[in-house]
Design a protein around this motif. Sequence first.
Motif: not given
Length: 472
Positions: A152-159, A168-169, A371-375
């Motif tokens: 459930n994506l509503a429970a996943v913290p978003g960065t 990655k989240d 991290l910046k590249t993959r995001e």
Amino acid sequence: MSDNTTLTDVIMPQLAESLVSATIGKWLKQPGDPIEQYEPICELITDKVNAELPATVDGTMAELLAEEGQTVSVGEIIARIAVAGAAPAAPAAAAPPQAGGSSASAASGTAPQAHSAAARPSAPAPAVDAAAPMRSRYSPAVQSLAAEHGINLAAVPGTGLGGRITRKDVLAFLTSGAAAQPAATAPPAAAPPQAAAPIQPPVQVAQPEREELQPVRHSGLHLSESPKIPTIEVERGRDGMSEYLIDVTPIRNTIATRMRQSVSEIPHAWTMIEVDVTNLVVLRNKLKDEFKRKEGINLTYLAFLMKAVVSAIKDYPIMNSVWAVDKIIVKRDINISLAVGTEDSVMTPVIQKADQKNIAGLAREIDELALKTREGKLRLDDMQGGTFTVNNTGSFGSILSYPIINYPQAAILTFESIVKKPVVINDMIAVRSMANICLSLDHRILDGVISGRFLQRVKDNVEGYTPDTKLY
């Protein structure tokens, strides 16, 4: 439109001096959608990096003047935003975005709080957390991964930007075991539009257990990450044949041009040396847990290798040069380009003045740029000024590779997979951790003797690590 509503033009910004146009990749806002200041309104594609264009005013999207896929010159109007009860604002181009993300003030999270409630548009706000305007916008990769594991994506913290959930989240959420908790514990929210029926999540195996099951091999960076799978846009097959049509993006076209230019203009030669990294493996295993607690990032083999390479370049500065027809230009600053693979391309962000950083500093730079590249948050400044390229091909199990030089640099070095082998030492057989280091060189600038000595110096530096080596 009421009398107290004004239209603000959104202008195509100049993302860099060398760029005169950009392509509208995707509109994130449609006419009638409410917009908050610093909220991304569209994705821009250039031949170097992708960027999100943020709004500079609060209002409502009035009209779109450019279509998705259309290439627009710098300075042209691409959209108009209706602003209620405000004087005409400056064009959106007045604050060009940082490539791959929003403006610096948006990143700090302080600028949106400076607006009064009266400056908000009269249109209804989107049904998401105001602190995370992108919280409910899911990419196809995120939706597919969530559906596969019944998350459930509503429970996943978003960065991601604006609270957006990245792939990655989802992987971190899955690894933490939180996905196995009952769905009732998750906060109520709308399910993703394309989510399939929940599937029983697979049993997660902790990383230390994986290492115990495979003590013979170690693949270096990103061992715990799932492999990246390219996203293929299927248009249609021709004449009933099983064919996929993939549009060539500006970034892919630039990669193709640079690779062709490198191979056609640079006379490539390559050489390889085998390195005993047993002491390095012991050193990293000794320090990695404490480093993780202190810095919050993984201590990778690549940081140690990069330090060894930088030290070798100091001894052989000709490796840090470019060909200029009637002269060879030797660069004083050692700026290491780091090859980082994404789902659909390979980027080479740059660690500026790597010779002035210790091992811990290099580890932080590597983690941040990867991290910046993959995001997709790289800025144009992150991509410029490289003088020598290092690539960790061992991260996907390669033991021998022939890399293509990052034009116009003089050389590129790859660090291959670490493999335990029987080695003869003092006429006795011992099991040691071994790795290959491969070097491709521009034979106009570098010859076998200087390249061999440089590679031998890298080998000596890597094998010179001891349990007493300091990171700081």
